[in-house]
Design an enzyme around this catalytic site. Sequence first.
Site, PDB file in Angstrom:
ATOM      1  N   THR A   1      -1.708   5.718   1.319  1.00  0.00           N
ATOM      2  CA  THR A   1      -2.906   4.885   1.240  1.00  0.00           C
ATOM      3  C   THR A   1      -3.097   4.165   2.568  1.00  0.00           C
ATOM      4  O   THR A   1      -2.144   3.650   3.148  1.00  0.00           O
ATOM      5  CB  THR A   1      -2.773   3.850   0.104  1.00  0.00           C
ATOM      6  OG1 THR A   1      -2.578   4.529  -1.134  1.00  0.00           O
ATOM      7  CG2 THR A   1      -4.033   2.995   0.008  1.00  0.00           C
TER       8      THR A   1
ATOM      9  N   LEU B   1       0.867  -1.167   0.000  1.00  0.00           N
ATOM     10  CA  LEU B   1       0.000   0.000   0.000  1.00  0.00           C
ATOM     11  C   LEU B   1       0.908   1.221   0.000  1.00  0.00           C
ATOM     12  O   LEU B   1       1.880   1.276   0.756  1.00  0.00           O
ATOM     13  CB  LEU B   1      -0.919   0.028   1.234  1.00  0.00           C
ATOM     14  CG  LEU B   1      -2.066  -0.976   1.282  1.00  0.00           C
ATOM     15  CD1 LEU B   1      -2.861  -0.798   2.574  1.00  0.00           C
ATOM     16  CD2 LEU B   1      -2.989  -0.820   0.091  1.00  0.00           C
ATOM     17  N   ASP B   2       0.597   2.217  -0.841  1.00  0.00           N
ATOM     18  CA  ASP B   2       1.399   3.429  -0.883  1.00  0.00           C
ATOM     19  C   ASP B   2       1.472   4.076   0.495  1.00  0.00           C
ATOM     20  O   ASP B   2       0.621   3.860   1.359  1.00  0.00           O
ATOM     21  CB  ASP B   2       0.806   4.432  -1.873  1.00  0.00           C
ATOM     22  CG  ASP B   2       0.908   3.944  -3.309  1.00  0.00           C
ATOM     23  OD1 ASP B   2       1.722   3.045  -3.557  1.00  0.00           O
ATOM     24  OD2 ASP B   2       0.166   4.469  -4.160  1.00  0.00           O
ATOM     25  N   ARG B   3       2.455   4.919   0.654  1.00  0.00           N
ATOM     26  CA  ARG B   3       2.627   5.622   1.934  1.00  0.00           C
ATOM     27  C   ARG B   3       1.365   6.402   2.310  1.00  0.00           C
ATOM     28  O   ARG B   3       0.986   6.451   3.485  1.00  0.00           O
ATOM     29  CB  ARG B   3       3.827   6.570   1.837  1.00  0.00           C
ATOM     30  CG  ARG B   3       4.137   7.311   3.130  1.00  0.00           C
ATOM     31  CD  ARG B   3       5.333   8.212   2.959  1.00  0.00           C
ATOM     32  NE  ARG B   3       5.648   8.908   4.195  1.00  0.00           N
ATOM     33  CZ  ARG B   3       6.628   9.795   4.319  1.00  0.00           C
ATOM     34  NH1 ARG B   3       7.400  10.078   3.274  1.00  0.00           N
ATOM     35  NH2 ARG B   3       6.846  10.395   5.476  1.00  0.00           N
TER      36      ARG B   3
END
Length: 335
Positions: free
Chosen positions: A197, A193-195
Amino acid sequence: MSQDAFRKFINPKKNSVVKEELRQEKKKYKKERAAFFDKIKEEKRLEREAQKGNRTAGKAKKSAPVAQKEPPRTKPTGNSKTSQKAEPISSMPLNKYLAHCGVCSRRDAADLIKEGKVTVNKKPVTEPGYKLQPNDEVFFNNRKLFITKNLVYILLNKPKDYITTTDDPQGRKTVLELIKSATSERVYPIGRLDRNTSGVLLLTNDGDLTQKLSHPSYEVRKIYEVKLDKPLVKADFDKILKGLILEDGVIHVDSLAYADNRDKSVIGIELHSGRNRIVRRIFEHLGYDVKGLDRVMYAGLTKKNVERGKWRFLSEKEIRLLKYLNASKNKPKKA
Protein backbone atom coordinates in the site's frame (compact mmCIF):
# COMPACT_ATOMS: atom_id res chain seq x y z
CA MET A 1 -23.21 9.10 -4.55
CA SER A 2 -21.58 12.50 -4.82
CA GLN A 3 -17.87 12.68 -5.53
CA ASP A 4 -17.41 15.94 -3.58
CA ALA A 5 -15.18 14.16 -1.08
CA PHE A 6 -12.66 13.43 -3.83
CA ARG A 7 -12.75 16.68 -5.85
CA LYS A 8 -10.41 18.34 -3.39
CA PHE A 9 -7.62 16.10 -4.67
CA ILE A 10 -7.96 17.31 -8.26
CA ASN A 11 -5.29 19.94 -8.91
CA PRO A 12 -6.55 22.51 -11.49
CA LYS A 13 -3.16 24.28 -11.70
CA LYS A 14 -0.86 23.89 -14.67
CA ASN A 15 2.15 21.62 -14.25
CA SER A 16 4.52 24.55 -14.74
CA VAL A 17 2.85 26.46 -11.90
CA VAL A 18 2.97 23.45 -9.58
CA LYS A 19 6.66 22.84 -10.36
CA GLU A 20 7.52 26.47 -9.71
CA GLU A 21 5.67 26.42 -6.36
CA LEU A 22 7.54 23.24 -5.44
CA ARG A 23 10.87 24.84 -6.33
CA GLN A 24 10.07 27.87 -4.19
CA GLU A 25 9.06 25.66 -1.25
CA LYS A 26 12.34 23.71 -1.51
CA LYS A 27 14.29 26.95 -1.74
CA LYS A 28 12.52 28.30 1.35
CA TYR A 29 13.12 25.06 3.26
CA LYS A 30 16.85 25.04 2.43
CA LYS A 31 17.13 28.67 3.57
CA GLU A 32 15.33 27.97 6.86
CA ARG A 33 17.41 24.82 7.43
CA ALA A 34 20.69 26.70 6.86
CA ALA A 35 19.58 29.49 9.22
CA PHE A 36 18.64 26.95 11.87
CA PHE A 37 22.03 25.21 11.85
CA ASP A 38 23.82 28.56 11.81
CA LYS A 39 21.89 29.47 14.94
CA ILE A 40 22.84 26.18 16.63
CA LYS A 41 26.53 26.74 15.80
CA GLU A 42 26.40 30.26 17.23
CA GLU A 43 24.71 29.04 20.42
CA LYS A 44 27.37 26.35 20.91
CA ARG A 45 30.14 28.87 20.27
CA LEU A 46 28.74 31.25 22.91
CA GLU A 47 28.35 28.39 25.37
CA ARG A 48 31.98 27.31 24.87
CA GLU A 49 33.17 30.88 25.38
CA ALA A 50 31.11 31.17 28.56
CA GLN A 51 32.55 27.91 29.91
CA LYS A 52 36.07 29.01 29.03
CA GLY A 53 35.50 32.32 30.81
CA ASN A 54 34.27 30.54 33.93
CA ARG A 55 37.33 28.27 34.02
CA THR A 56 39.67 31.28 33.71
CA ALA A 57 37.86 33.09 36.51
CA GLY A 58 38.08 29.98 38.71
CA LYS A 59 41.86 29.75 38.34
CA ALA A 60 42.28 33.45 39.22
CA LYS A 61 40.30 33.06 42.45
CA LYS A 62 41.80 29.87 43.91
CA SER A 63 42.74 31.66 47.13
CA ALA A 64 39.14 32.66 47.74
CA PRO A 65 36.82 30.30 45.86
CA VAL A 66 33.28 31.43 45.35
CA ALA A 67 30.25 29.74 43.81
CA GLN A 68 30.11 30.26 40.07
CA LYS A 69 27.07 30.62 37.95
CA GLU A 70 26.46 28.02 35.28
CA PRO A 71 26.98 29.17 31.69
CA PRO A 72 23.80 30.36 30.04
CA ARG A 73 21.72 27.53 28.60
CA THR A 74 20.09 27.87 25.26
CA LYS A 75 16.70 26.47 24.62
CA PRO A 76 16.83 23.86 21.81
CA THR A 77 14.50 24.43 18.88
CA GLY A 78 13.44 22.51 15.84
CA ASN A 79 15.57 19.47 15.03
CA SER A 80 18.33 20.39 17.45
CA LYS A 81 20.99 17.73 18.11
CA THR A 82 21.91 19.21 21.50
CA SER A 83 22.00 16.89 24.51
CA GLN A 84 18.89 16.89 26.66
CA LYS A 85 18.25 16.51 30.38
CA ALA A 86 15.28 14.82 31.93
CA GLU A 87 12.21 16.82 32.83
CA PRO A 88 10.31 16.21 36.10
CA ILE A 89 8.59 12.83 35.83
CA SER A 90 6.86 12.61 39.19
CA SER A 91 3.76 10.34 39.08
CA MET A 92 3.97 9.89 35.29
CA PRO A 93 2.89 6.38 34.15
CA LEU A 94 5.78 4.36 32.73
CA ASN A 95 4.15 3.75 29.33
CA LYS A 96 3.45 7.48 28.94
CA TYR A 97 7.07 8.25 29.80
CA LEU A 98 8.29 5.92 27.04
CA ALA A 99 6.01 7.67 24.57
CA HIS A 100 7.35 11.08 25.62
CA CYS A 101 10.88 9.77 25.13
CA GLY A 102 10.11 8.93 21.51
CA VAL A 103 10.42 5.15 21.90
CA CYS A 104 6.95 4.27 20.60
CA SER A 105 3.26 4.95 21.19
CA ARG A 106 1.73 4.38 24.63
CA ARG A 107 -0.04 1.26 23.40
CA ASP A 108 3.17 -0.27 22.05
CA ALA A 109 5.04 0.87 25.17
CA ALA A 110 2.59 -1.10 27.31
CA ASP A 111 3.53 -4.26 25.39
CA LEU A 112 7.26 -3.60 25.76
CA ILE A 113 6.83 -3.12 29.51
CA LYS A 114 4.76 -6.29 29.93
CA GLU A 115 7.46 -8.22 28.06
CA GLY A 116 10.02 -7.06 30.64
CA LYS A 117 12.08 -5.04 28.17
CA VAL A 118 12.03 -1.86 30.29
CA THR A 119 13.87 -1.38 33.58
CA VAL A 120 13.52 1.28 36.27
CA ASN A 121 16.60 1.83 38.41
CA LYS A 122 18.06 -1.29 36.71
CA LYS A 123 15.15 -3.48 37.87
CA PRO A 124 12.50 -4.88 35.48
CA VAL A 125 9.02 -3.35 35.78
CA THR A 126 6.14 -5.11 34.02
CA GLU A 127 3.27 -2.79 34.98
CA PRO A 128 2.58 -0.10 32.29
CA GLY A 129 0.82 2.14 34.83
CA TYR A 130 3.77 2.15 37.26
CA LYS A 131 4.12 5.70 38.63
CA LEU A 132 7.61 7.09 38.24
CA GLN A 133 9.33 9.06 41.00
CA PRO A 134 11.49 12.18 40.41
CA ASN A 135 14.82 10.33 40.80
CA ASP A 136 13.89 7.19 38.84
CA GLU A 137 16.11 6.21 35.89
CA VAL A 138 14.43 4.38 33.00
CA PHE A 139 16.34 2.15 30.57
CA PHE A 140 15.32 0.49 27.30
CA ASN A 141 17.72 -1.57 25.17
CA ASN A 142 20.48 -0.70 27.68
CA ARG A 143 19.97 2.99 26.91
CA LYS A 144 18.89 5.57 29.47
CA LEU A 145 15.79 7.44 28.33
CA PHE A 146 15.15 11.17 28.46
CA ILE A 147 11.95 12.99 27.60
CA THR A 148 12.14 14.31 24.07
CA LYS A 149 11.89 18.08 23.78
CA ASN A 150 12.58 18.40 20.05
CA LEU A 151 9.38 17.11 18.48
CA VAL A 152 9.48 16.19 14.79
CA TYR A 153 6.53 15.71 12.42
CA ILE A 154 7.13 14.22 8.97
CA LEU A 155 4.72 13.44 6.13
CA LEU A 156 5.97 10.71 3.81
CA ASN A 157 4.50 9.68 0.46
CA LYS A 158 5.19 5.98 0.98
CA PRO A 159 5.97 3.86 -2.09
CA LYS A 160 5.22 0.15 -2.39
CA ASP A 161 7.67 -2.51 -1.19
CA TYR A 162 8.54 -0.66 2.03
CA ILE A 163 7.26 -1.94 5.36
CA THR A 164 5.89 0.37 8.05
CA THR A 165 8.12 -0.50 10.98
CA THR A 166 11.27 0.79 12.64
CA ASP A 167 13.31 -2.34 11.86
CA ASP A 168 12.81 -5.71 10.19
CA PRO A 169 14.52 -8.98 11.20
CA GLN A 170 14.20 -10.21 7.60
CA GLY A 171 16.19 -7.26 6.28
CA ARG A 172 13.40 -5.82 4.14
CA LYS A 173 13.28 -2.13 3.30
CA THR A 174 11.58 0.07 5.93
CA VAL A 175 10.05 3.55 5.71
CA LEU A 176 12.76 4.90 8.03
CA GLU A 177 15.29 4.42 5.23
CA LEU A 178 13.38 7.01 3.20
CA ILE A 179 13.58 9.72 5.88
CA LYS A 180 17.03 9.04 7.37
CA SER A 181 18.25 12.44 6.18
CA ALA A 182 15.30 14.26 7.77
CA THR A 183 16.25 14.15 11.44
CA SER A 184 18.57 12.62 14.02
CA GLU A 185 15.63 12.15 16.41
CA ARG A 186 14.10 8.68 16.77
CA VAL A 187 10.70 8.82 15.07
CA TYR A 188 8.13 6.12 14.44
CA PRO A 189 5.11 5.79 12.12
CA ILE A 190 1.56 6.55 13.22
CA GLY A 191 -0.49 3.55 12.25
CA ARG A 192 0.52 1.15 9.51
CA LEU A 193 0.34 0.82 5.75
CA ASP A 194 0.76 -2.63 4.20
CA ARG A 195 3.92 -3.34 2.26
CA ASN A 196 1.97 -3.11 -1.01
CA THR A 197 0.00 0.00 0.00
CA SER A 198 1.29 3.44 -0.91
CA GLY A 199 0.39 6.99 0.12
CA VAL A 200 0.25 9.34 3.10
CA LEU A 201 2.12 8.20 6.21
CA LEU A 202 2.93 10.32 9.28
CA LEU A 203 6.06 9.78 11.37
CA THR A 204 6.80 11.55 14.65
CA ASN A 205 8.34 11.27 18.11
CA ASP A 206 5.29 12.92 19.69
CA GLY A 207 3.84 10.12 21.80
CA ASP A 208 0.71 12.03 22.82
CA LEU A 209 -0.24 12.80 19.21
CA THR A 210 0.42 9.19 18.19
CA GLN A 211 -1.85 7.95 20.97
CA LYS A 212 -4.58 10.37 19.92
CA LEU A 213 -4.53 9.62 16.21
CA SER A 214 -4.38 5.87 16.86
CA HIS A 215 -7.33 5.82 19.26
CA PRO A 216 -10.69 4.82 17.69
CA SER A 217 -12.62 7.45 19.69
CA TYR A 218 -11.12 10.28 17.59
CA GLU A 219 -12.48 8.78 14.34
CA VAL A 220 -9.56 9.88 12.16
CA ARG A 221 -10.71 9.95 8.53
CA LYS A 222 -8.76 8.34 5.70
CA ILE A 223 -9.40 8.35 1.95
CA TYR A 224 -8.04 5.64 -0.33
CA GLU A 225 -7.93 5.15 -4.08
CA VAL A 226 -8.56 1.49 -4.84
CA LYS A 227 -7.78 -0.25 -8.15
CA LEU A 228 -9.71 -3.48 -8.61
CA ASP A 229 -9.23 -6.38 -11.00
CA LYS A 230 -12.68 -5.71 -12.51
CA PRO A 231 -15.38 -3.00 -12.45
CA LEU A 232 -17.35 -2.63 -9.22
CA VAL A 233 -20.98 -3.40 -10.08
CA LYS A 234 -23.80 -1.24 -8.72
CA ALA A 235 -25.19 -4.02 -6.52
CA ASP A 236 -21.85 -4.42 -4.69
CA PHE A 237 -21.43 -0.64 -4.55
CA ASP A 238 -24.75 -0.43 -2.64
CA LYS A 239 -23.80 -3.33 -0.35
CA ILE A 240 -20.67 -1.52 0.77
CA LEU A 241 -22.65 1.66 1.51
CA LYS A 242 -25.21 -0.27 3.58
CA GLY A 243 -22.48 -2.03 5.57
CA LEU A 244 -20.84 -5.44 5.38
CA ILE A 245 -20.49 -8.16 7.98
CA LEU A 246 -16.88 -9.32 8.05
CA GLU A 247 -15.25 -11.96 10.23
CA ASP A 248 -14.45 -9.35 12.88
CA GLY A 249 -17.79 -7.54 12.82
CA VAL A 250 -19.81 -5.01 10.85
CA ILE A 251 -17.96 -2.35 8.84
CA HIS A 252 -19.49 0.92 7.62
CA VAL A 253 -17.79 3.36 5.27
CA ASP A 254 -18.26 7.13 5.39
CA SER A 255 -18.48 7.61 1.62
CA LEU A 256 -17.88 5.75 -1.62
CA ALA A 257 -17.47 6.96 -5.19
CA TYR A 258 -16.23 5.95 -8.61
CA ALA A 259 -13.00 7.96 -8.87
CA ASP A 260 -13.19 7.74 -12.67
CA ASN A 261 -16.58 7.49 -14.38
CA ARG A 262 -14.92 5.94 -17.42
CA ASP A 263 -13.31 3.19 -15.37
CA LYS A 264 -15.56 1.62 -12.73
CA SER A 265 -12.64 -0.45 -11.41
CA VAL A 266 -11.08 2.66 -9.78
CA ILE A 267 -12.86 3.47 -6.51
CA GLY A 268 -12.56 6.21 -3.91
CA ILE A 269 -13.45 5.13 -0.38
CA GLU A 270 -13.52 7.18 2.84
CA LEU A 271 -13.66 5.59 6.29
CA HIS A 272 -12.38 6.07 9.83
CA SER A 273 -11.91 2.45 10.88
CA GLY A 274 -8.37 1.45 11.79
CA ARG A 275 -8.92 -2.30 11.58
CA ASN A 276 -6.19 -4.37 9.97
CA ARG A 277 -6.29 -4.52 6.13
CA ILE A 278 -9.88 -3.24 6.28
CA VAL A 279 -10.05 -1.73 2.76
CA ARG A 280 -8.67 -4.85 1.10
CA ARG A 281 -10.98 -7.10 3.14
CA ILE A 282 -14.07 -5.09 2.15
CA PHE A 283 -13.53 -5.75 -1.55
CA GLU A 284 -12.16 -9.28 -1.12
CA HIS A 285 -15.35 -10.13 0.79
CA LEU A 286 -17.32 -9.36 -2.39
CA GLY A 287 -15.02 -11.33 -4.68
CA TYR A 288 -12.72 -8.57 -5.95
CA ASP A 289 -8.93 -8.57 -6.03
CA VAL A 290 -7.27 -5.30 -5.01
CA LYS A 291 -4.52 -4.59 -7.55
CA GLY A 292 -3.52 -1.22 -6.13
CA LEU A 293 -4.19 0.71 -2.92
CA ASP A 294 -3.11 4.31 -2.32
CA ARG A 295 -3.94 6.42 0.74
CA VAL A 296 -4.52 9.93 -0.59
CA MET A 297 -5.63 11.56 2.66
CA TYR A 298 -5.02 10.96 6.36
CA ALA A 299 -6.40 13.20 9.14
CA GLY A 300 -6.87 16.04 6.65
CA LEU A 301 -3.32 15.77 5.23
CA THR A 302 -2.68 14.91 1.57
CA LYS A 303 0.40 14.01 -0.46
CA LYS A 304 -0.02 17.01 -2.75
CA ASN A 305 3.34 18.21 -4.15
CA VAL A 306 5.16 15.34 -2.40
CA GLU A 307 6.58 12.89 -4.91
CA ARG A 308 6.44 9.14 -4.26
CA GLY A 309 9.22 8.17 -1.85
CA LYS A 310 9.75 11.80 -0.76
CA TRP A 311 8.86 13.58 2.49
CA ARG A 312 8.30 16.99 4.03
CA PHE A 313 7.95 18.47 7.51
CA LEU A 314 4.48 19.49 8.67
CA SER A 315 3.82 23.20 9.06
CA GLU A 316 2.99 24.69 12.45
CA LYS A 317 -0.60 25.16 11.31
CA GLU A 318 -0.90 21.49 10.30
CA ILE A 319 0.52 20.35 13.64
CA ARG A 320 -1.91 22.60 15.52
CA LEU A 321 -4.86 21.25 13.53
CA LEU A 322 -3.82 17.65 14.23
CA LYS A 323 -3.57 18.28 17.97
CA TYR A 324 -7.10 19.71 18.08
CA LEU A 325 -8.54 17.23 15.56
CA ASN A 326 -11.99 16.02 16.65
CA ALA A 327 -11.29 17.30 20.17
CA SER A 328 -15.01 17.72 20.83
CA LYS A 329 -15.56 13.96 20.43
CA ASN A 330 -13.46 13.21 23.49
CA LYS A 331 -14.92 15.83 25.83
CA PRO A 332 -16.71 14.37 28.87
CA LYS A 333 -20.48 14.43 28.53
CA LYS A 334 -22.42 16.64 30.92
CA ALA A 335 -24.74 14.92 33.33
